[in-house]
Design a protein around this motif. Structure first.
Motif, PDB file in Angstrom:
ATOM      1  N   ILE A 147       0.870  -1.206  -0.065  1.00  0.00           N
ATOM      2  CA  ILE A 147       0.012   0.057  -0.123  1.00  0.00           C
ATOM      3  C   ILE A 147       0.860   1.251   0.001  1.00  0.00           C
ATOM      4  CG2 ILE A 147      -1.819   1.352   1.183  1.00  0.00           C
ATOM      5  CD1 ILE A 147      -2.591  -1.344   2.426  1.00  0.00           C
ATOM      6  N   GLU A 148       1.822   1.323   0.888  1.00  0.00           N
ATOM      7  CA  GLU A 148       2.697   2.496   1.098  1.00  0.00           C
ATOM      8  C   GLU A 148       3.473   2.687  -0.401  1.00  0.00           C
ATOM      9  OE1 GLU A 148       4.523   2.440   5.434  1.00  0.00           O
ATOM     10  OE2 GLU A 148       5.624   1.264   3.896  1.00  0.00           O
ATOM     11  N   ALA A 149       3.933   1.621  -1.106  1.00  0.00           N
ATOM     12  CA  ALA A 149       4.540   1.687  -2.388  1.00  0.00           C
ATOM     13  C   ALA A 149       3.750   2.431  -3.480  1.00  0.00           C
ATOM     14  CB  ALA A 149       5.232   0.475  -2.857  1.00  0.00           C
ATOM     15  N   ASN A 150       2.317   2.205  -3.416  1.00  0.00           N
ATOM     16  CA  ASN A 150       1.480   2.593  -4.345  1.00  0.00           C
ATOM     17  C   ASN A 150       0.694   3.749  -4.188  1.00  0.00           C
ATOM     18  OD1 ASN A 150       1.373   0.762  -6.747  1.00  0.00           O
ATOM     19  ND2 ASN A 150       1.630  -0.415  -4.945  1.00  0.00           N
ATOM     20  N   ILE A 151       0.904   4.416  -2.887  1.00  0.00           N
ATOM     21  CA  ILE A 151       0.197   5.526  -2.508  1.00  0.00           C
ATOM     22  C   ILE A 151       1.136   6.736  -2.292  1.00  0.00           C
ATOM     23  CG2 ILE A 151      -1.180   6.627  -0.844  1.00  0.00           C
ATOM     24  CD1 ILE A 151      -2.322   4.430  -2.221  1.00  0.00           C
ATOM     25  N   TRP A 152       0.808   7.874  -3.190  1.00  0.00           N
ATOM     26  CA  TRP A 152       1.849   8.975  -3.357  1.00  0.00           C
ATOM     27  C   TRP A 152       2.155   9.678  -1.896  1.00  0.00           C
ATOM     28  CZ3 TRP A 152       4.974  11.097  -6.055  1.00  0.00           C
ATOM     29  CH2 TRP A 152       5.262  12.168  -6.048  1.00  0.00           C
ATOM     30  N   ASP A 153       3.298   9.948  -1.752  1.00  0.00           N
ATOM     31  CA  ASP A 153       4.039  10.374  -0.707  1.00  0.00           C
ATOM     32  C   ASP A 153       3.904   9.528   0.598  1.00  0.00           C
ATOM     33  OD1 ASP A 153       4.947  12.738  -1.828  1.00  0.00           O
ATOM     34  OD2 ASP A 153       3.241  13.764  -1.151  1.00  0.00           O
TER      35      ASP A 153
END
Length: 224
Positions: free
Chosen positions: A174-180
């Motif tokens: 999720i982190e890798a695909n959510i901006w910032d």
């Protein structure tokens, strides 16, 4: 939504990345074919913008090798090679689309939307999971017909979950695909946004769509 740009003209590469980021995409980029192929093999992307005439490994070879390995990530060729034979070759090798330089950026955006919709198997940019509907055309979210107000980050997390509905995803994914969010280096942020989403999406409903898989991550489910 995460994209990869493989373009050896550095100024053009930076322009494309900047424009895509301004549209809300998370973008990785590189300048040669070997690096591009490594990125494609090691990370999960929603689409790739790929030049053909690039150093170390040309775009045709990248597509051929990727498809032979079972990598189905949508790929759009963006090339100065305008000969019909080159276009046919690129598509026959497994590319999803082909654009010729010079190009209009609004057309590039439209084609990116097209190939990413194809991957996700959605119609007109609308995602449905049970009674939950996420409409990317106006960034609206509804459950059981009730409009739900979300912050931009909440919306981004929910969009990733619904695009992967019934699939367990880790905090790191999720982190890798959510901006910032991923750039802050703390998966606790994901837990915070999941709590916010549960309050807005699941509160008041008997079935809780956002479920925790202990020790792994989260999954958005439409039913038991």
């Amino acid at each position: 939504m995460r994209l990869l740009v493989v373009e050896d003209e550095k100024d053009l590469n930076r322009i494309i990345v900047k424009e895509l980021e301004s549209e809300g995409y998370l973008v990785d980029s590189c300048y040669d074919g070997e690096s591009g192929f490594d990125y494609l093999c090691l990370a999960e992307y929603d689409g790739v913008i790929l030049d053909i005439m690039i150093p170390k490994m040309d775009g045709f070879t990248i597509v051929k090798k990727a498809r032979s390995r079972g990598i189905t990530t949508p790929i759009l060729f963006l090339s100065a090679k305008s000969d019909v034979n080159d276009i046919v070759r690129g598509l026959d090798l497994g590319a999803d689309d082909y654009m010729v330089k010079p190009f209009e950026f609004k057309e590039l955006l439209a084609r990116i939307r097209m190939i990413t919709r194809k991957k996700a198997d959605v119609h007109e940019n609308v995602y449905v999971c049970g009674d939950l509907v996420v409409d990317c055309n106006d960034c609206s979210v509804k459950r059981a017909g009730k409009l739900i107000e979300l912050s931009p980050k909440e919306y981004s997390v929910l969009l990733y979950l619904i695009r992967n509905q019934n699939i367990v995803v880790t905090r790191e994914q999720i982190e890798a695909n959510i901006w910032d969010i991923g750039r802050d280096g703390s998966s606790n942020l994901i837990d915070v946004y999941i709590r916010y989403l549960r309050k807005k999406i699941d509160e008041g409903f008997e079935f809780k769509m956002i479920q925790t898989i202990r020790g792994v991550g989260y999954v958005l489910k439409k039913s038991e």
